[in-house]
Design a protein around this motif. Structure first.
Motif, PDB file in Angstrom:
ATOM      1  N   TYR A 122      49.405  69.262  68.546  1.00  0.00           N
ATOM      2  CA  TYR A 122      47.675  70.044  68.734  1.00  0.00           C
ATOM      3  C   TYR A 122      47.327  70.080  67.025  1.00  0.00           C
ATOM      4  O   TYR A 122      47.870  70.185  66.258  1.00  0.00           O
ATOM      5  CB  TYR A 122      48.262  71.182  69.285  1.00  0.00           C
ATOM      6  CG  TYR A 122      49.466  71.299  70.912  1.00  0.00           C
ATOM      7  CD1 TYR A 122      48.297  71.179  71.621  1.00  0.00           C
ATOM      8  CD2 TYR A 122      50.198  71.626  70.871  1.00  0.00           C
ATOM      9  CE1 TYR A 122      49.056  71.673  73.094  1.00  0.00           C
ATOM     10  CE2 TYR A 122      51.078  70.953  71.718  1.00  0.00           C
ATOM     11  CZ  TYR A 122      50.108  71.272  73.447  1.00  0.00           C
ATOM     12  OH  TYR A 122      50.480  71.363  74.526  1.00  0.00           O
ATOM     13  N   LYS A 123      46.143  70.043  67.286  1.00  0.00           N
ATOM     14  CA  LYS A 123      45.092  70.387  66.355  1.00  0.00           C
ATOM     15  C   LYS A 123      44.410  71.129  66.856  1.00  0.00           C
ATOM     16  O   LYS A 123      43.852  71.435  67.376  1.00  0.00           O
ATOM     17  CB  LYS A 123      44.674  68.971  65.541  1.00  0.00           C
ATOM     18  CG  LYS A 123      44.314  68.049  66.469  1.00  0.00           C
ATOM     19  CD  LYS A 123      43.720  66.829  65.831  1.00  0.00           C
ATOM     20  CE  LYS A 123      43.057  65.328  66.404  1.00  0.00           C
ATOM     21  NZ  LYS A 123      42.794  64.080  65.565  1.00  0.00           N
ATOM     22  N   ALA A 124      43.929  72.077  65.343  1.00  0.00           N
ATOM     23  CA  ALA A 124      43.036  73.122  66.102  1.00  0.00           C
ATOM     24  C   ALA A 124      41.947  72.792  64.698  1.00  0.00           C
ATOM     25  O   ALA A 124      42.051  72.188  63.877  1.00  0.00           O
ATOM     26  CB  ALA A 124      42.890  74.546  65.503  1.00  0.00           C
ATOM     27  N   THR A 134      36.436  69.632  62.049  1.00  0.00           N
ATOM     28  CA  THR A 134      37.191  69.204  61.052  1.00  0.00           C
ATOM     29  C   THR A 134      38.427  69.746  62.200  1.00  0.00           C
ATOM     30  O   THR A 134      38.896  70.421  61.230  1.00  0.00           O
ATOM     31  CB  THR A 134      37.336  68.995  59.437  1.00  0.00           C
ATOM     32  OG1 THR A 134      37.754  70.217  59.132  1.00  0.00           O
ATOM     33  CG2 THR A 134      36.269  68.167  59.208  1.00  0.00           C
ATOM     34  N   TRP A 135      39.413  69.065  62.285  1.00  0.00           N
ATOM     35  CA  TRP A 135      40.471  69.230  63.010  1.00  0.00           C
ATOM     36  C   TRP A 135      41.941  68.929  62.568  1.00  0.00           C
ATOM     37  O   TRP A 135      41.689  67.598  61.429  1.00  0.00           O
ATOM     38  CB  TRP A 135      40.643  68.210  64.540  1.00  0.00           C
ATOM     39  CG  TRP A 135      39.625  69.124  65.375  1.00  0.00           C
ATOM     40  CD1 TRP A 135      40.643  70.026  66.332  1.00  0.00           C
ATOM     41  CD2 TRP A 135      38.450  68.887  65.718  1.00  0.00           C
ATOM     42  NE1 TRP A 135      39.554  70.928  67.074  1.00  0.00           N
ATOM     43  CE2 TRP A 135      38.789  70.378  67.236  1.00  0.00           C
ATOM     44  CE3 TRP A 135      37.731  68.438  64.944  1.00  0.00           C
ATOM     45  CZ2 TRP A 135      37.488  70.510  67.482  1.00  0.00           C
ATOM     46  CZ3 TRP A 135      36.376  68.668  66.076  1.00  0.00           C
ATOM     47  CH2 TRP A 135      36.061  69.675  66.852  1.00  0.00           C
ATOM     48  N   HIS A 136      42.575  70.408  62.579  1.00  0.00           N
ATOM     49  CA  HIS A 136      44.037  69.453  61.524  1.00  0.00           C
ATOM     50  C   HIS A 136      44.954  69.882  61.658  1.00  0.00           C
ATOM     51  O   HIS A 136      44.875  70.816  63.335  1.00  0.00           O
ATOM     52  CB  HIS A 136      43.962  70.357  59.923  1.00  0.00           C
ATOM     53  CG  HIS A 136      42.665  70.086  59.269  1.00  0.00           C
ATOM     54  ND1 HIS A 136      42.626  69.002  58.552  1.00  0.00           N
ATOM     55  CD2 HIS A 136      41.515  70.925  59.156  1.00  0.00           C
ATOM     56  CE1 HIS A 136      41.582  68.843  57.686  1.00  0.00           C
ATOM     57  NE2 HIS A 136      40.974  69.943  57.606  1.00  0.00           N
ATOM     58  N   GLY A 150      51.510  64.407  55.265  1.00  0.00           N
ATOM     59  CA  GLY A 150      52.182  63.976  54.615  1.00  0.00           C
ATOM     60  C   GLY A 150      53.070  63.575  55.183  1.00  0.00           C
ATOM     61  O   GLY A 150      52.782  63.419  56.882  1.00  0.00           O
ATOM     62  N   GLU A 151      54.364  63.634  55.106  1.00  0.00           N
ATOM     63  CA  GLU A 151      55.211  63.074  55.359  1.00  0.00           C
ATOM     64  C   GLU A 151      55.581  63.702  56.609  1.00  0.00           C
ATOM     65  O   GLU A 151      56.398  63.993  57.665  1.00  0.00           O
ATOM     66  CB  GLU A 151      56.593  63.155  54.410  1.00  0.00           C
ATOM     67  CG  GLU A 151      56.982  62.120  53.473  1.00  0.00           C
ATOM     68  CD  GLU A 151      58.190  62.103  52.932  1.00  0.00           C
ATOM     69  OE1 GLU A 151      58.845  63.244  53.098  1.00  0.00           O
ATOM     70  OE2 GLU A 151      58.197  61.274  51.915  1.00  0.00           O
ATOM     71  N   VAL A 152      54.881  65.634  56.358  1.00  0.00           N
ATOM     72  CA  VAL A 152      55.304  66.421  57.579  1.00  0.00           C
ATOM     73  C   VAL A 152      54.887  66.104  58.725  1.00  0.00           C
ATOM     74  O   VAL A 152      54.665  65.983  59.846  1.00  0.00           O
ATOM     75  CB  VAL A 152      55.049  67.825  56.665  1.00  0.00           C
ATOM     76  CG1 VAL A 152      54.797  68.967  58.154  1.00  0.00           C
ATOM     77  CG2 VAL A 152      56.264  68.044  55.943  1.00  0.00           C
ATOM     78  N   GLU A 153      53.358  66.013  58.246  1.00  0.00           N
ATOM     79  CA  GLU A 153      52.567  65.064  59.143  1.00  0.00           C
ATOM     80  C   GLU A 153      52.976  64.141  60.341  1.00  0.00           C
ATOM     81  O   GLU A 153      52.799  63.799  61.804  1.00  0.00           O
ATOM     82  CB  GLU A 153      51.082  64.661  59.429  1.00  0.00           C
ATOM     83  CG  GLU A 153      49.876  64.548  60.522  1.00  0.00           C
ATOM     84  CD  GLU A 153      48.746  64.530  59.485  1.00  0.00           C
ATOM     85  OE1 GLU A 153      47.761  63.834  60.732  1.00  0.00           O
ATOM     86  OE2 GLU A 153      48.647  64.333  58.076  1.00  0.00           O
TER      87      GLU A 153
END
Length: 509
Positions: A122-124, A134-136, A150-153
């Motif tokens: 999910y992104k918010a 802007t969604w992250h 980065g790697e976590v994403e």
């Protein structure tokens, strides 16, 4: 209408059942920060079971809740709920927590229960009110909500649609397979306010409230965790959901063994197996010393260590594998075997050394229910607790075993070297009355059934001459020892009773 939480609100606020990193306190309505945290709980990056946002509860500089809470004004409640509904539609894909309005110390709180989502990641939006949004992606890191980068994403993206097994739908079952009496018993035991309304609710509505049921209204689905805890025979759906307790009087390599299998709802199965082990195989030895008054007391196996090893196996085993949990007991050691082994995020050497801190948990929902029922304390506490209990008893260090393929998890608890072996044969004379009772007892029988089998009319005489002596001699045991007057009480032979039966002359009731 807002729902009630399926757990006690004070236990939640004071972190008695839920770890601090799974709770976010907000003194007031802050849509940007709250939406990011809901998104992080929905992503459930560590498979911990999501979390809770408490609005109207302030905290100190160390993140500890402050009482009484600041609370919310009555005229704020509708506005917050409307804005929350609009904000949650901005999460992609849309995600809606369960909202509950609670009263604590005369103050009103809004509690948002945010379980791990079924459609992650999910992104918010970074800002709810910004025109150019802007969604992250957001995740939880300890007690904070942070952006996944980065790697976590990339790792979060790899978790797409990977819902833990216990939170998945059981397509071979229906909502009607849930037991409402078991659900009500659970709510009462944990002290949930939902227990007052639950009797008037449908099974489906109650199941949705407890996050045991999902899917569209026209086609509801029950989740695997619901069947494990709230069906009388979960092994019908998941074969070998059971605990086998095996006693080896001659050691693991001997020809003789005594086996007893425990099945049923997960909590009941676990408690009954532990009670049986405690009554029949855990013994205290008292050693007196000529030079001092205080005696030394040791257990062959400390109960706390046994309990933790068995509960950990129930928590972390795979219910997709058709293999039971096995508890193997001899005079030398008590061994708990479950399949598969620990998560691969734990190094084999660390696990064998008792340093098992996992990044991911196989059964997040099972863990939640076990914690609510006081059967486990939380994440990564099992191994340290076993080590501490064995050391406090003066026992040799436990051993934790697995292999590189993680096919199995083995916990070995060595017996205390000073523990004396209990009697394995019947000492003293077995009266004719007790002998008749043992021959009449088949499987599990009620007191009335036993009296009938013995053709005895007077209950007082039956208890005094037959039942109590058999219990005192440990030839017969109760199925519900903690509830001796229960209407569901049954009686059965112990291992000692079965041994006597095989060596005694035949005697008709």
């Amino acid at each position: 209408m807002p729902d009630h939480l399926p757990l006690n609100i004070l236990d939640l606020l004071r972190r008695r059942r839920v770890e601090g990193e799974r709770i976010e306190y907000k003194a007031g309505w802050n849509p940007d920060a709250i939406l990011r945290t809901l998104c992080a709980f929905a992503n459930d990056f560590e498979n911990l079971g999501g979390g809770y946002v408490v609005i109207g509860q302030d905290c100190d500089a160390h993140g500890q809740p402050v009482f009484p809470p600041v609370g919310l004004a009555a005229n704020q409640l509708d506005k917050i709920q409307q804005e929350l509904l609009a904000a949650c539609q901005l999460i992609q894909p849309p995600y809606f927590p369960v909202l509950s309005i609670e009263e604590v110390d005369g103050r009103t709180l809004i509690v948002l229960q945010a379980p791990g989502g079924m459609n992650r990641p999910y992104k918010a939006p970074a800002s709810v009110t910004a025109k150019q949004k802007t969604w992250h992606y957001y995740i939880r890191r300890y007690s904070s909500t942070v952006e996944a980068k980065g790697e976590v994403e990339q790792e979060l993206l790899r978790l797409t649609a990977q819902v833990p097994w216990d939170d998945r739908y059981a397509q071979q079952a229906s909502v009607d397979d849930l037991s409402k009496p078991l659900m009500l018993d659970y709510l009462r035991e944990v002290g949930s306010a939902l227990a007052e309304e639950a009797p008037g609710m449908t099974i489906e509505a109650l199941g949705r409230q407890m996050n045991l049921v999902g899917g569209p209204v026209e086609s509801p689905w029950v989740k695997n965790v619901g069947l494990l805890f709230f069906n009388d025979a979960p092994d019908r759906f998941f074969p070998y959901t059971q605990i086998d307790v095996v006693w080896f009087p001659e050691g693991a390599g001997g020809d003789r063994f005594d086996e007893k299998t425990f099945k049923g709802p997960l909590a009941r199965m676990t408690r009954e197996a532990l009670g049986y082990i405690r009554r029949n195989y855990l013994h205290e030895t008292v050693l007196k010393h000529p030079d001092r008054a205080e005696a030394t007391r040791v257990w062959n196996f400390p109960y706390v260590a046994v309990e933790e090893a068995v509960v950990n196996a129930v928590y972390h085993r795979s219910y997709e594998e058709r293999e039971p949990i096995e508890v193997r007991i001899s005079y030398e050691e008590l061994v708990v075997l479950s399949i598969p082994g620990p998560d691969r995020s734990i190094k084999t050497a660390d696990f064998e050394a008792g340093r098992s801190v996992s990044r991911r948990y196989r059964n997040r929902r099972i863990g939640e229910f076990l914690k609510e029922l006081d059967l486990t304390e939380g994440r990564s506490t099992g191994v340290p607790k076993i080590l501490k209990a064995m050391a406090a008893n003066g026992s040799p260090a436990p051993r934790f075993e697995t292999d590189d393929d993680r096919l199995a998890c083995v916990v070995r608890l060595p017996a205390h070297p000073l523990a004396k072996r209990p009697a394995t044969e019947v000492t003293g004379e077995v009266t004719g009355e007790v002998g008749r009772l043992i021959h009449a007892l088949e499987g599990e029988m009620s007191r009335k059934q036993l009296q009938g089998a013995l053709s005895l009319a007077h209950e007082d005489h039956f208890r005094a001459a037959y039942l109590l002596p058999a219990l005192q001699a440990r030839l017969v045991e109760m199925t519900l020892p903690d509830k001796p007057k229960s209407s569901k009480q049954r009686y059965r032979l112990t291992a000692l009773g079965r041994q006597w039966l095989t060596t005694s002359p035949s005697s008709k009731p």
